[in-house]
Design an enzyme around this catalytic site. Structure first.
Site, PDB file in Angstrom:
ATOM      1  N   SER A  56       0.924  -1.182   0.065  1.00 54.77           N
ATOM      2  CA  SER A  56       0.148  -0.077  -0.116  1.00 54.77           C
ATOM      3  C   SER A  56       0.891   1.131  -0.084  1.00 54.77           C
ATOM      4  CB  SER A  56      -0.749   0.053   1.289  1.00 54.77           C
ATOM      5  OG  SER A  56      -1.509   1.132   1.518  1.00 54.77           O
ATOM      6  N   TYR A  70      -1.928  -0.019  10.560  1.00 59.46           N
ATOM      7  CA  TYR A  70      -2.146  -0.884   9.108  1.00 59.46           C
ATOM      8  C   TYR A  70      -1.006  -0.619   8.474  1.00 59.46           C
ATOM      9  CZ  TYR A  70      -3.619  -1.233   4.506  1.00 59.46           C
ATOM     10  OH  TYR A  70      -3.525  -1.762   3.030  1.00 59.46           O
ATOM     11  N   LYS A 102       2.284  -3.076   7.012  1.00 58.24           N
ATOM     12  CA  LYS A 102       2.789  -3.264   5.647  1.00 58.24           C
ATOM     13  C   LYS A 102       4.186  -3.020   5.381  1.00 58.24           C
ATOM     14  CE  LYS A 102      -1.397  -3.917   3.489  1.00 58.24           C
ATOM     15  NZ  LYS A 102      -1.280  -5.395   2.877  1.00 58.24           N
TER      16      LYS A 102
END
Length: 335
Positions: free
Chosen positions: A124, A148, A152
């Site tokens: 992302s 989040y 990643k």
């Protein structure tokens, strides 16, 4: 060639499954339906008129995952499975780190045991944190503004270390920006469980009268209309990027990092206005204060994907809006 798709019933995963099947690949899907619906599997089959295997398992269940590899000769994996709500990750950081990082570790351990060393990872643009400049290039510094995004970053580091320890691995890290839109049939699209957290699924529900008002967070950014600018990319273009990355890793070992975005930035109000224009639907919105952690603008430099993968997105904001609205009208949301 048989490809395992983790999280294949999800938004981006389901569109990629369609592209794979239509391109002649065999696929095996695993999903736990934490943010997807079983009906999506029927719709993938309806669109493609092709069959595939499905396993209702959690990626953290190593024994169940090993059974999938026992039952199938897997050639490569495209890994979508993971929790992805930014604000929720701030509330429940341990949940996000455990699910996203540990799930990937389990997957890689099983892949390694079965000598399957070709992996496309769904990363992302959140790995860039607050970018120092735009457009954002792949060699920009990595950070994060929420668990989040940090999950990643951690996974990308794990996968890079994995290759350094064993050069037989071939891994693509796909950092995509803001996927919107839906399949042109209107059969699959972004259909999150509960109240949407992303702009487009929330916007279409407001337009349909299912939600009252869209909150536009921040109108005092240093942008052309004061609202945040993002790089919105059609999910069909994004899924085709996964096929290009898959072709790359099948012949070229290493860790390959690509931004998947259009390179164009649209403000929130531009998205709202374009949607209203192309659909004829009014979107009730209100201006609200900025949210903590939000940034003024974020869009990609996607030249590397174009040069190395031969991938160029072809769909614009108008088509993204039309397809999103068609999905709402033609999907289970209609009932």
């Amino acid at each position: 060639m048989r490809i395992l798709i983790t999280g294949g019933a999800g938004y981006i995963g389901s569109h990629t499954c369609v592209e794979l099947l239509n391109s002649g690949y065999e696929i095996v899907i695993i999903d736990n339906f934490s943010n997807s619906k079983p009906e999506v599997l029927n719709r993938i089959q309806q669109i493609t008129n092709k069959n595939f295997k499905f396993y209702h398992i959690d990626l953290l269940d190593k024994l169940a995952l090993e059974n999938v590899f026992d039952d199938n000769q897997i050639d490569a994996v495209i890994h979508f499975a993971g929790l992805k709500v930014l604000r929720e990750s701030i509330q429940f950081p341990l949940k996000y780190y455990h699910n996203n990082v540990c799930g990937t570790l389990t997957l890689c351990e099983v892949m390694d045991n079965y000598k399957v060393k070709r992996l496309v990872f769904s990363s992302s643009a959140t790995v860039y944190g607050i970018p120092k400049k735009v457009p954002i290039e792949e060699d920009s510094p990595l950070s994060g503004t929420n668990p989040y995004g940090y999950s990643k970053v951690i996974i990308e580091n794990v996968l890079s270390d994995l290759y350094r320890s064993d050069n037989e691995w071939s891994i693509a890290l796909l950092r995509y920006f803001n996927p919107i839109g839906a399949h042109p049939t209107g059969l699959i699209g972004e259909d999150p469980n509960g109240v949407p957290n992303n702009l487009m699924p929330y916007l279409v529900r407001v337009a349909a009268g299912r939600l009252e008002t869209l909150s536009v967070f921040g109108n005092d950014y240093p942008t052309k209309d004061g609202t945040g600018i993002r790089d919105y990319i059609h999910v069909m273009d994004l899924s085709q990027g996964h096929l290009k990355a898959l072709q790359k890793i099948m012949t070229d070992p290493g860790v390959h990092v690509y931004n998947l975005g259009t390179g164009n930035g649209y403000s929130v109000l531009e998205v709202v206005q374009t949607f209203e224009k192309v659909t004829g639907q009014k979107v009730n919105y209100k201006l609200a204060p900025r949210r903590s952690g939000d940034i003024a603008e974020c869009y990609a430099d996607a030249h590397k994907a174009k040069t190395e993968l031969g991938w160029t997105p072809s769909r614009g904001l108008r088509e993204m809006c039309i397809d999103s609205w068609r999905f709402l009208l033609n999907s289970s949301l209609k009932s």
